[in-house]
Design a protein around this motif. Structure first.
Motif, PDB file in Angstrom:
ATOM      1  N   VAL A 103      44.407  31.836  13.363  1.00 20.14           N
ATOM      2  CA  VAL A 103      45.581  31.413  14.143  1.00 20.14           C
ATOM      3  C   VAL A 103      45.547  29.904  14.338  1.00 20.14           C
ATOM      4  CG1 VAL A 103      46.636  31.480  16.438  1.00 20.14           C
ATOM      5  CG2 VAL A 103      45.974  33.609  15.318  1.00 20.14           C
ATOM      6  N   ALA A 104      44.377  29.370  14.652  1.00 23.81           N
ATOM      7  CA  ALA A 104      44.241  27.919  14.843  1.00 23.81           C
ATOM      8  C   ALA A 104      44.614  27.170  13.567  1.00 23.81           C
ATOM      9  CB  ALA A 104      42.812  27.586  15.258  1.00 23.81           C
ATOM     10  N   LYS A 105      44.226  27.710  12.418  1.00 19.87           N
ATOM     11  CA  LYS A 105      44.560  27.054  11.143  1.00 19.87           C
ATOM     12  C   LYS A 105      46.069  27.057  10.900  1.00 19.87           C
ATOM     13  CE  LYS A 105      40.205  28.093   8.742  1.00 19.87           C
ATOM     14  NZ  LYS A 105      39.572  28.878   7.648  1.00 19.87           N
ATOM     15  N   ARG A 106      46.709  28.196  11.173  1.00 22.36           N
ATOM     16  CA  ARG A 106      48.153  28.287  10.904  1.00 22.36           C
ATOM     17  C   ARG A 106      48.953  27.391  11.843  1.00 22.36           C
ATOM     18  NH1 ARG A 106      49.757  34.557   9.393  1.00 22.36           N
ATOM     19  NH2 ARG A 106      48.096  34.914   7.862  1.00 22.36           N
ATOM     20  N   VAL A 107      48.575  27.387  13.116  1.00 20.39           N
ATOM     21  CA  VAL A 107      49.303  26.543  14.067  1.00 20.39           C
ATOM     22  C   VAL A 107      49.052  25.074  13.765  1.00 20.39           C
ATOM     23  CG1 VAL A 107      49.594  25.939  16.505  1.00 20.39           C
ATOM     24  CG2 VAL A 107      49.210  28.324  15.852  1.00 20.39           C
ATOM     25  N   GLY A 108      47.850  24.756  13.305  1.00 15.78           N
ATOM     26  CA  GLY A 108      47.488  23.362  13.066  1.00 15.78           C
ATOM     27  C   GLY A 108      48.045  22.764  11.792  1.00 15.78           C
ATOM     28  N   LEU A 109      48.654  23.580  10.925  1.00 16.80           N
ATOM     29  CA  LEU A 109      49.232  23.041   9.687  1.00 16.80           C
ATOM     30  C   LEU A 109      50.393  22.102  10.003  1.00 16.80           C
ATOM     31  CD1 LEU A 109      49.339  26.190   7.362  1.00 16.80           C
ATOM     32  CD2 LEU A 109      47.872  24.178   7.103  1.00 16.80           C
ATOM     33  N   ASP A 110      50.487  21.025   9.257  1.00 17.27           N
ATOM     34  CA  ASP A 110      51.626  20.088   9.319  1.00 17.27           C
ATOM     35  C   ASP A 110      51.715  19.314  10.632  1.00 17.27           C
ATOM     36  OD1 ASP A 110      52.391  21.043   6.803  1.00 17.27           O
ATOM     37  OD2 ASP A 110      53.592  22.638   7.690  1.00 17.27           O
ATOM     38  N   LEU A 111      50.667  19.323  11.436  1.00 19.18           N
ATOM     39  CA  LEU A 111      50.708  18.514  12.653  1.00 19.18           C
ATOM     40  C   LEU A 111      50.566  17.035  12.303  1.00 19.18           C
ATOM     41  CD1 LEU A 111      48.518  20.474  15.255  1.00 19.18           C
ATOM     42  CD2 LEU A 111      51.003  20.386  15.073  1.00 19.18           C
ATOM     43  N   ARG A 112      51.251  16.201  13.055  1.00 20.08           N
ATOM     44  CA  ARG A 112      51.128  14.756  12.874  1.00 20.08           C
ATOM     45  C   ARG A 112      49.849  14.249  13.523  1.00 20.08           C
ATOM     46  NH1 ARG A 112      56.742  13.703  15.798  1.00 20.08           N
ATOM     47  NH2 ARG A 112      55.583  15.054  17.223  1.00 20.08           N
ATOM     48  N   GLU A 113      49.438  13.025  13.162  1.00 21.70           N
ATOM     49  CA  GLU A 113      48.234  12.455  13.758  1.00 21.70           C
ATOM     50  C   GLU A 113      48.387  12.284  15.266  1.00 21.70           C
ATOM     51  OE1 GLU A 113      47.021   8.875  11.895  1.00 21.70           O
ATOM     52  OE2 GLU A 113      46.598   9.793   9.942  1.00 21.70           O
ATOM     53  N   THR A 114      49.617  12.133  15.712  1.00 20.23           N
ATOM     54  CA  THR A 114      49.853  11.930  17.153  1.00 20.23           C
ATOM     55  C   THR A 114      49.974  13.248  17.915  1.00 20.23           C
ATOM     56  OG1 THR A 114      52.219  11.754  16.646  1.00 20.23           O
ATOM     57  CG2 THR A 114      50.962   9.695  16.863  1.00 20.23           C
ATOM     58  N   ASP A 115      50.028  14.376  17.201  1.00 17.41           N
ATOM     59  CA  ASP A 115      50.047  15.688  17.849  1.00 17.41           C
ATOM     60  C   ASP A 115      48.608  16.155  18.088  1.00 17.41           C
ATOM     61  OD1 ASP A 115      52.831  15.691  17.589  1.00 17.41           O
ATOM     62  OD2 ASP A 115      52.728  16.667  15.618  1.00 17.41           O
ATOM     63  N   MET A 116      48.459  17.170  18.914  1.00 17.53           N
ATOM     64  CA  MET A 116      47.112  17.716  19.144  1.00 17.53           C
ATOM     65  C   MET A 116      47.200  19.195  19.494  1.00 17.53           C
ATOM     66  SD  MET A 116      44.095  16.599  21.838  1.00 17.53           S
ATOM     67  CE  MET A 116      43.722  15.094  20.947  1.00 17.53           C
ATOM     68  N   LEU A 117      46.308  19.981  18.886  1.00 18.35           N
ATOM     69  CA  LEU A 117      46.174  21.400  19.189  1.00 18.35           C
ATOM     70  C   LEU A 117      44.813  21.635  19.815  1.00 18.35           C
ATOM     71  CD1 LEU A 117      47.163  24.373  18.986  1.00 18.35           C
ATOM     72  CD2 LEU A 117      46.091  24.453  16.719  1.00 18.35           C
ATOM     73  N   SER A 118      44.789  22.386  20.915  1.00 17.75           N
ATOM     74  CA  SER A 118      43.538  22.649  21.629  1.00 17.75           C
ATOM     75  C   SER A 118      43.439  24.128  21.951  1.00 17.75           C
ATOM     76  CB  SER A 118      43.493  21.823  22.928  1.00 17.75           C
ATOM     77  OG  SER A 118      42.441  22.246  23.770  1.00 17.75           O
ATOM     78  N   ARG A 119      42.227  24.664  21.844  1.00 15.86           N
ATOM     79  CA  ARG A 119      41.969  26.019  22.355  1.00 15.86           C
ATOM     80  C   ARG A 119      41.375  25.854  23.745  1.00 15.86           C
ATOM     81  NH1 ARG A 119      37.083  29.950  21.086  1.00 15.86           N
ATOM     82  NH2 ARG A 119      37.800  31.851  22.128  1.00 15.86           N
ATOM     83  N   ILE A 120      42.103  26.343  24.751  1.00 16.59           N
ATOM     84  CA  ILE A 120      41.687  26.064  26.118  1.00 16.59           C
ATOM     85  C   ILE A 120      40.900  27.213  26.739  1.00 16.59           C
ATOM     86  CG2 ILE A 120      43.517  24.397  26.540  1.00 16.59           C
ATOM     87  CD1 ILE A 120      45.096  26.563  27.930  1.00 16.59           C
ATOM     88  N   SER A 121      41.062  28.433  26.215  1.00 21.93           N
ATOM     89  CA  SER A 121      40.249  29.560  26.680  1.00 21.93           C
ATOM     90  C   SER A 121      40.650  30.804  25.911  1.00 21.93           C
ATOM     91  CB  SER A 121      40.456  29.816  28.183  1.00 21.93           C
ATOM     92  OG  SER A 121      41.759  30.294  28.440  1.00 21.93           O
ATOM     93  N   GLY A 122      39.692  31.701  25.695  1.00 23.09           N
ATOM     94  CA  GLY A 122      39.987  33.003  25.095  1.00 23.09           C
ATOM     95  C   GLY A 122      40.959  32.933  23.936  1.00 23.09           C
ATOM     96  N   ASP A 123      42.122  33.570  24.126  1.00 25.57           N
ATOM     97  CA  ASP A 123      43.153  33.587  23.083  1.00 25.57           C
ATOM     98  C   ASP A 123      44.304  32.658  23.428  1.00 25.57           C
ATOM     99  OD1 ASP A 123      43.911  35.131  25.246  1.00 25.57           O
ATOM    100  OD2 ASP A 123      45.148  36.473  24.061  1.00 25.57           O
ATOM    101  N   GLU A 124      44.039  31.628  24.238  1.00 26.72           N
ATOM    102  CA  GLU A 124      45.081  30.698  24.680  1.00 26.72           C
ATOM    103  C   GLU A 124      44.900  29.333  24.015  1.00 26.72           C
ATOM    104  OE1 GLU A 124      45.920  32.438  29.172  1.00 26.72           O
ATOM    105  OE2 GLU A 124      44.550  30.745  28.914  1.00 26.72           O
ATOM    106  N   PHE A 125      46.022  28.796  23.533  1.00 21.65           N
ATOM    107  CA  PHE A 125      46.024  27.494  22.883  1.00 21.65           C
ATOM    108  C   PHE A 125      47.064  26.600  23.564  1.00 21.65           C
ATOM    109  CE2 PHE A 125      44.533  30.551  19.830  1.00 21.65           C
ATOM    110  CZ  PHE A 125      43.547  29.903  19.102  1.00 21.65           C
ATOM    111  N   LEU A 126      46.830  25.289  23.478  1.00 18.86           N
ATOM    112  CA  LEU A 126      47.770  24.315  24.026  1.00 18.86           C
ATOM    113  C   LEU A 126      48.115  23.328  22.913  1.00 18.86           C
ATOM    114  CD1 LEU A 126      49.003  24.091  26.843  1.00 18.86           C
ATOM    115  CD2 LEU A 126      47.282  22.373  27.401  1.00 18.86           C
TER     116      LEU A 126
END
Length: 586
Positions: free
Chosen positions: A195-218
Motif C-alpha cells: 500500500v505504501a508503494k502504491r500511494v507513494g508512486l508519482d509523489l513530488r519531492e515536495t510531497d511526503m507520505l508517512s505511516r503514523i501507526s498501524g494501518d494509518e498513513f498521512l
C-alpha cells in the motif's frame, strides 16, 4: 694510508652505538604506532607521507582517489596552519570504512609537518544511522515517521506565505484487522508495504507520505492550486488501491478510506489539520468505506456528537446502566421455547432504552466490550431464578461474543472461568460470527476446547454475510448455525435464496449442527420454512420482541403460528427500540 688512531676507533664505535640506539628507538616507535587503535600518518610540506606505522584500518593504498584527496587536504592545512577534524571514506578492496581523522599541524626541528590520526567509526556510524531511522522512519515501510511529517507541516505553517496552500490526507485501510486475522500478520505487514508503494508512486519531492501507526498513513501534498486538483489525484490513488494485491500466493482486495483537510481553510496548526482529516476519514468509514471525503464544519459537529456518545458509554459502564432483554429461539413445529438469547440494552441519562446499534461498535472500538460482556453475564446470573420461571430451567442461554473478543485468548480464558463459576456452564451457548472460525487465530485449536470441556455450546451467528463458504463450514465444529436474516426476509419470493438455504441446511444436517433462522417477521416467511425446509428453530418479531426482565410474567407464551391477531400487533410496533435491522445483537 694512516692507521686509525685509538681516538678514531672510539669515535666510530660511539657513532655506531648511537646509530644502533636510534634504529632501536625508531623500531620501538614504529612498533608503538602499529599497536595504536588509530592509524597515524605524518605528511610534509611536499605532500609526502612519512610512514612511521599505519594501522591496518588506516588510509587507503597509494595512488587512490582517497589518498590524493588526503594529500591535497593536508597541504591546505599546512599552508593555513589550522587543525581540523573530518570524516572520510576509504576503500580496501571490497571493504569500505568510515574514518574520523584529526589533523594537527606541528613543527619538529626545522620542518613543518601534519600529524593525522584516524579511527574507524564504521560500526558506530552504522548504529547511529540505525537509531536515526528508528526514530524518524517506519521500520516496516521505510516511510518517514509522524514526527518527520509533522516537522515538515510546521515548517510550512511558520512560513505563512500569503498564497501558500497544502493538503493533508488521512488514509486508513478498511477492515485491516480482518485481513490480519484471516491471512496472518506476515501477510498483513506485506500488504502495508505494498500500500505504501502504491500511494507513494508519482509523489513530488515536495510531497511526503508517512505511516503514523498501524494501518494509518498521512499524506502531505504541497503546494496545491485547488481542491479539484487534489480530488483528481486522490481519486487516482483510490483506483490504484482498488486493484488486487498478490502476496505470497494470495489475492487480496483491500479498500482504503481517505479524509482530506486543507490549509488554511481547515486549520492553522498540524494537530488541527490532522484531526479534521481524521474526522473526514471516519465519515467515509460510516458511509460505506473505500472512498474520499473533504472536511467541512458539519463533520465536526458529528464528531462532537460521537464524542458525547463515547463519554456517555464510558459513564454508563462505570454506573452499570445496562440491562438485558431476552428473545426466544422457538421450535417452529411445536412452538416450544428451545433457548433464549441475551441482548444488551443501554439506559441513557433520561432513562430511555437505547438499541445496541448506537453503542456496540463503539464499545468494541474503545476496548470496552469485554467489561460489557461480563456485565451481561452478571445480569443473567443475578436473574437466573426469574429466567428459569419464565422460560424454563432447561432452556439454553446464548451470549454474543464479538469477533475481536473471540480472537483474544486472554479474554476468552477469563470468560470461560466466569461461566464455570456460575455453577451451570452447560446452560450457556456463546454466539460468534463465522470470522472467528476462518481467521488465522487459535480459536478452533485452543479456545474452543476450553468451552467444550465445560459443556458450553457454540453457535455461528449471522452466517452468510462474512467469509462464509461451504468448504469453510465443513471445517467448523459448532453446535448451531444461525442463518442471517438477509437470507430469510421474503424467502418465499426469492428462489436463489431458497437454493442457498437448502444447501446450508443439508450440509449443517450432515455435520450435526442445528439450524436457526433469524429475523422471522411475517407469516409467509414462517410458512415457507415449515413447508419447504426441515428447519426446526427460528427467532424473530413474528414470535416476540425481546422482553425485559421487568416485563416477565411467567409463563411466557409464544404467539400462535397463525396470522397475528390485532391483539398481537403492538409487539410489531416497538421498532423504535428494537428495529428489524438490529444485526449486532447483545
Amino acid at each position: 694510508m694512516q692507521s686509525p688512531t685509538k681516538y678514531d676507533l672510539q669515535t666510530a664505535a660511539a657513532e655506531a652505538d648511537g646509530a644502533l640506539a636510534v634504529d632501536t628507538e625508531l623500531s620501538i616507535l614504529r612498533g608503538v604506532f602499529r599497536m595504536l587503535p588509530a592509524g597515524v600518518t605524518v605528511q610534509d610540506e611536499q605532500g609526502r607521507f612519512l610512514q612511521l606505522g599505519i594501522a591496518v584500518d588506516g588510509p587507503a593504498a597509494p595512488d587512490s582517489k582517497e589518498l590524493t584527496h588526503r594529500r591535497e587536504t593536508g597541504l591546505e592545512l599546512l599552508r593555513t596552519g589550522r587543525p581540523a577534524v573530518a570524516e572520510e571514506w576509504v576503500t580496501d578492496g571490497e571493504v569500505k570504512q568510515l574514518l574520523l581523522t584529526a589533523h594537527r599541524p606541528v613543527r619538529i626541528g626545522d620542518r613543518d609537518l601534519l600529524l593525522s590520526s584516524s579511527a574507524d567509526i564504521s560500526a558506530r556510524k552504522a548504529l547511529e544511522d540505525q537509531l536515526f531511522r528508528a526514530a524518524y522512519h517506519d521500520e516496516l515501510t521505510g516511510l518517514p515517521a509522524r514526527r518527520v511529517i509533522e516537522h515538515r507541516a510546521d515548517d510550512l505553517l511558520q512560513r505563512n506565505e500569503p498564497h501558500g496552500r497544502f493538503a493533508l490526507a488521512f488514509l486508513d485501510i478498511d477492515n485491516f484487522k480482518h485481513i490480519n486475522d484471516y491471512y496472518g500478520h506476515a501477510i498483513g505487514d506485506a500488504l502495508l508495504v505494498e500500500v505504501a508503494k502504491r500511494v507513494g508512486l508519482d509523489l513530488r519531492e515536495t510531497d511526503m507520505l508517512s505511516r503514523i501507526s498501524g494501518d494509518e498513513f498521512l499524506l502531505l501534498l504541497n503546494p496545491i492550486q485547488s481542491e479539484h486538483e487534489v480530488a483528481e489525484y486522490i481519486h487516482f490513488v483510490l483506483q490504484r488501491l482498488r486493484a488486487p494485491f498478490f502476496i505470497d500466493g494470495s489475492e487480496i482486495f483491500a479498500s482504503t478510506s481517505i479524509g482530506v483537510s486543507f490549509y488554511p481553510e481547515h486549520g492553522r496548526s498540524f494537530d488541527e489539520l490532522c484531526q479534521n482529516a481524521d474526522i473526514a476519514m471516519y465519515c467515509v468509514k460510516n458511509d460505506g468505506k473505500g472512498a474520499v471525503a473533504f472536511f467541512d464544519a458539519s463533520m465536526e459537529r458529528e464528531a462532537l456528537a460521537r464524542m458525547k456518545v463515547e463519554q456517555s458509554l464510558r459513564l454508563a459502564i462505570l454506573e452499570k446502566r445496562f440491562c438485558c432483554a431476552f428473545q426466544a429461539k422457538v421450535d417452529i413445529r411445536t412452538q416450544d421455547i428451545k433457548g433464549i438469547e441475551a441482548l444488551v440494552r443501554l439506559r441513557d441519562d433520561d432513562g430511555i432504552i437505547q438499541a445496541p446499534g448506537t453503542f456496540i461498535n463503539l464499545a468494541v472500538e474503545l476496548g470496552l466490550i469485554d467489561e460489557l460482556t461480563h456485565l451481561v453475564l452478571a445480569e443473567i446470573v443475578k436473574s437466573i431464578d426469574l429466567i428459569n420461571e419464565s422460560f424454563g430451567a432447561d432452556t439454553t442461554i446464548s451470549i454474543n461474543i464479538a469477533a475481536k473478543q473471540a480472537g483474544n485468548p486472554d479474554f476468552m480464558r477469563a470468560f470461560a472461568q466466569a461461566l464455570e463459576a456460575t455453577g451451570y456452564p452447560a446452560r450457556f451457548m456463546i454466539e460468534v460470527t463465522e470470522d472467528a472460525f476462518v481467521a488465522k487465530t487459535h480459536f478452533q485449536t485452543e479456545i474452543l476446547p476450553m468451552f467444550r470441556k465445560l459443556g458450553v455450546g457454540v453457535s455461528i451467528d449471522d452466517f452468510g454475510i462474512g467469509y462464509s463458504s461451504l468448504s469453510a463450514l465443513a471445517d467448523i465444529t459448532a453446535d448451531e448455525i444461525k442463518i442471517d436474516r438477509s437470507f430469510i426476509t421474503d424467502i418465499h419470493k426469492r428462489p436463489r435464496s431458497q437454493g442457498i438455504l437448502r444447501a446450508i441446511e443439508s450440509l449443517s444436517e450432515a455435520l450435526g449442527m442445528t439450524v436457526v433462522a433469524e429475523g422471522i417477521e411475517t407469516f409467509e416467511e414462517l410458512a415457507y420454512l415449515q413447508a419447504a425446509t426441515k428447519i426446526r428453530y427460528a427467532q424473530g418479531f413474528y414470535f416476540s420482541r425481546p422482553i425485559f426482565l421487568e416485563e416477565l410474567k411467567p409463563p411466557v407464551r409464544m404467539l400462535s403460528h397463525a396470522r397475528p391477531s390485532a391483539a398481537s400487533r403492538p409487539l410489531q410496533e416497538n421498532r423504535s427500540v428494537n428495529s428489524r435491522g438490529d444485526r449486532h445483537r447483545r
